[in-house]
Design an enzyme around this catalytic site. Structure first.
Site, PDB file in Angstrom:
ATOM      1  N   ASP A 228      -0.793  -9.931   0.162  1.00  0.00           N
ATOM      2  CA  ASP A 228      -1.220  -9.217   1.360  1.00  0.00           C
ATOM      3  C   ASP A 228      -1.067 -10.110   2.580  1.00  0.00           C
ATOM      4  O   ASP A 228      -1.850 -11.026   2.798  1.00  0.00           O
ATOM      5  CB  ASP A 228      -2.683  -8.788   1.209  1.00  0.00           C
ATOM      6  CG  ASP A 228      -3.045  -7.616   2.113  1.00  0.00           C
ATOM      7  OD1 ASP A 228      -2.819  -7.734   3.324  1.00  0.00           O
ATOM      8  OD2 ASP A 228      -3.527  -6.599   1.600  1.00  0.00           O
ATOM      9  N   HIS A 321       5.650   0.896   1.977  1.00  0.00           N
ATOM     10  CA  HIS A 321       4.782   0.251   2.964  1.00  0.00           C
ATOM     11  C   HIS A 321       5.540  -0.798   3.769  1.00  0.00           C
ATOM     12  O   HIS A 321       5.377  -0.889   4.994  1.00  0.00           O
ATOM     13  CB  HIS A 321       3.582  -0.390   2.259  1.00  0.00           C
ATOM     14  CG  HIS A 321       2.596  -1.010   3.195  1.00  0.00           C
ATOM     15  ND1 HIS A 321       1.732  -0.254   3.964  1.00  0.00           N
ATOM     16  CD2 HIS A 321       2.344  -2.306   3.512  1.00  0.00           C
ATOM     17  CE1 HIS A 321       0.981  -1.059   4.689  1.00  0.00           C
ATOM     18  NE2 HIS A 321       1.336  -2.306   4.447  1.00  0.00           N
TER      19      HIS A 321
END
Length: 422
Positions: A228, A321
């Site tokens: 992330d 994404h």
């Protein structure tokens, strides 16, 4: 972008940055005292360390910019939203900020404030930082003319299911630390300062990997298991000051000030469990094992969005994404410093469905803290693309949203926000 092996002028390197909370790594000045400065016989040093033990490491408090933004992320965080009393005035806010500044400055350096009834709990600062943010009402109280136009709620997004309890507050206290006990103690001391001036609206606790738990150079993972924050304009890299502080690109709302958008994002792990690894990687656009783009071999390889598979379809889907978060506009960049949350579940049915924000065996998600000079020009366009078509929306639901203006730092004897009072 700086190479993995090249340290930046500020002591940051790609390898040290991405570890999140690695013992001994540098930030914009980690504040750790070197072995040479302490002396080789100092009892605080061990043979395996080149500085003080992790609990004694400090981050500088005073300076042109507040710590906690360009600081190497610590293991634990507490984002605290405060609502000022209805009777709050410019002068009462000034008094509160001075008290908070004095006590935060002491705590971050391992010193106990005057009102600390457990002063021994302040002895291990563990890189504690305290960052103060202003909501719309706080800026209006100080000087209405200084309020930036972007200091207002974000536009409504179709994926949002915002809960009022995680909404906009008047002030933000962002506490980050490598030790949970130190953080909890600092939080209590500072909230005792606040009692006469404001009420706590929310506390959002977060965590990353703890000190030494991961190898140096590993990007943090969220609870989906994905890396992330691979693409980030890190301190020391050319884009950081422009993206975060508006230097050479935007007009900062105040010199050395920035903004933070805090989005609380619920992650539905029950429905995530129903997807196999290829489906998850197709949604993300990266390999879950190491974070490499589906067209690359290493995490920081540049994705090839034009690459086609054997059947002629894009290797990285248009709804992934990684594709939706990218833009050809160089202004549409943010600096993310995110934390996981995972709360106890007392009312679990054992399984939650798509779109649910409760009822599963876990209450899990991200505290997505995004720093940028201008949220409307930088954060909002990215979020709009994700809102329109991002396969990860199948498993994520934003449930909280707030925007704060981060004022500059201060010199010794001053207080956070003092530049706005002059």
């Amino acid at each position: 972008m700086a190479a993995d092996h090249d340290p930046s002028p500020t002591g940051w390197s790609r390898r040290s940055l991405l570890a999140g909370a690695v013992a001994g790594a540098g930030a914009t000045g980690i504040g750790a005292v070197s072995a040479a400065a302490l002396g080789a016989t100092d009892p605080r040093l061990s043979a395996a360390q080149d500085g003080p033990r992790p609990g004694l490491r400090t981050e500088p408090f005073h300076g042109a910019r507040q710590a906690g933004v360009a600081t190497l992320p610590q293991a634990f965080s507490a984002f605290i939203g405060l609502d000022l009393n209805a009777s709050a005035t410019r002068e009462s806010l000034r008094r509160l900020l001075r008290i908070l500044t004095d006590d935060a400055a002491a705590l971050t350096q391992g010193e106990a404030p005057l009102n600390d009834q457990e002063p021994w709990l302040a002895r291990n600062p563990s890189r504690l930082t305290v960052t103060v943010g202003f909501g719309p009402r706080a800026v209006r109280l100080v000087d209405r003319s200084r309020a930036p136009r972007w200091l207002r709620p974000l536009p409504a997004f179709g994926i949002d299911r915002l809960q009022e309890k995680w909404g906009q507050a008047d002030l933000l206290l962002q506490l980050c630390c490598d030790d949970k006990l130190t953080l909890a103690h600092a939080q209590r001391v500072l909230l005792k300062d606040v009692r006469s001036f404001a009420a706590v609206r929310w506390v959002q606790d977060g965590f990353r990997n703890t000190v030494g738990a991961t190898e140096d150079g590993q990007t943090m993972r969220n609870l989906f298991g994905q890396v992330d924050g691979t693409v980030n304009p890190y301190p020391g890299e050319a884009d950081h000051d422009r993206v975060v502080y508006g230097q050479g690109g935007f007009t900062p709302w105040v010199q050395d000030g920035t903004s933070v958008v805090i989005r609380r994002i619920h992650m539905n792990l029950d429905t995530w469990d129903e997807a196999d690894t290829p489906a998850r990687e197709d949604a993300v656009g990266r390999k879950l094992s190491d974070g490499a783009p589906l067209t690359g071999r290493q995490e920081h390889d540049e994705p090839d969005f034009a690459a086609k598979g054997p059947l002629g379809f894009p290797v990285i889907s248009s709804y992934s994404h990684v594709r939706r978060s990218r833009s050809d506009n160089p202004d549409e960049k943010i600096f993310r410093r995110v934390y996981n949350y995972d709360l106890a579940v007392s009312d679990a049915s054992g399984r939650s469905r798509s779109g649910d924000v409760g009822g599963g065996v876990s209450n899990t998600g991200l505290i997505f803290a995004s720093y940028q000079s201008d949220p409307e020009k930088q954060f909002v366009p990215i979020q709009k693309r994700l809102d329109e078509l991002d396969m990860l929306n199948t498993w994520t639901v934003p449930i909280g949203s707030a925007v704060f203006a981060i004022p500059p730092g201060c010199r010794p004897g001053g207080f956070i926000g003092d530049a706005l009072f002059t």
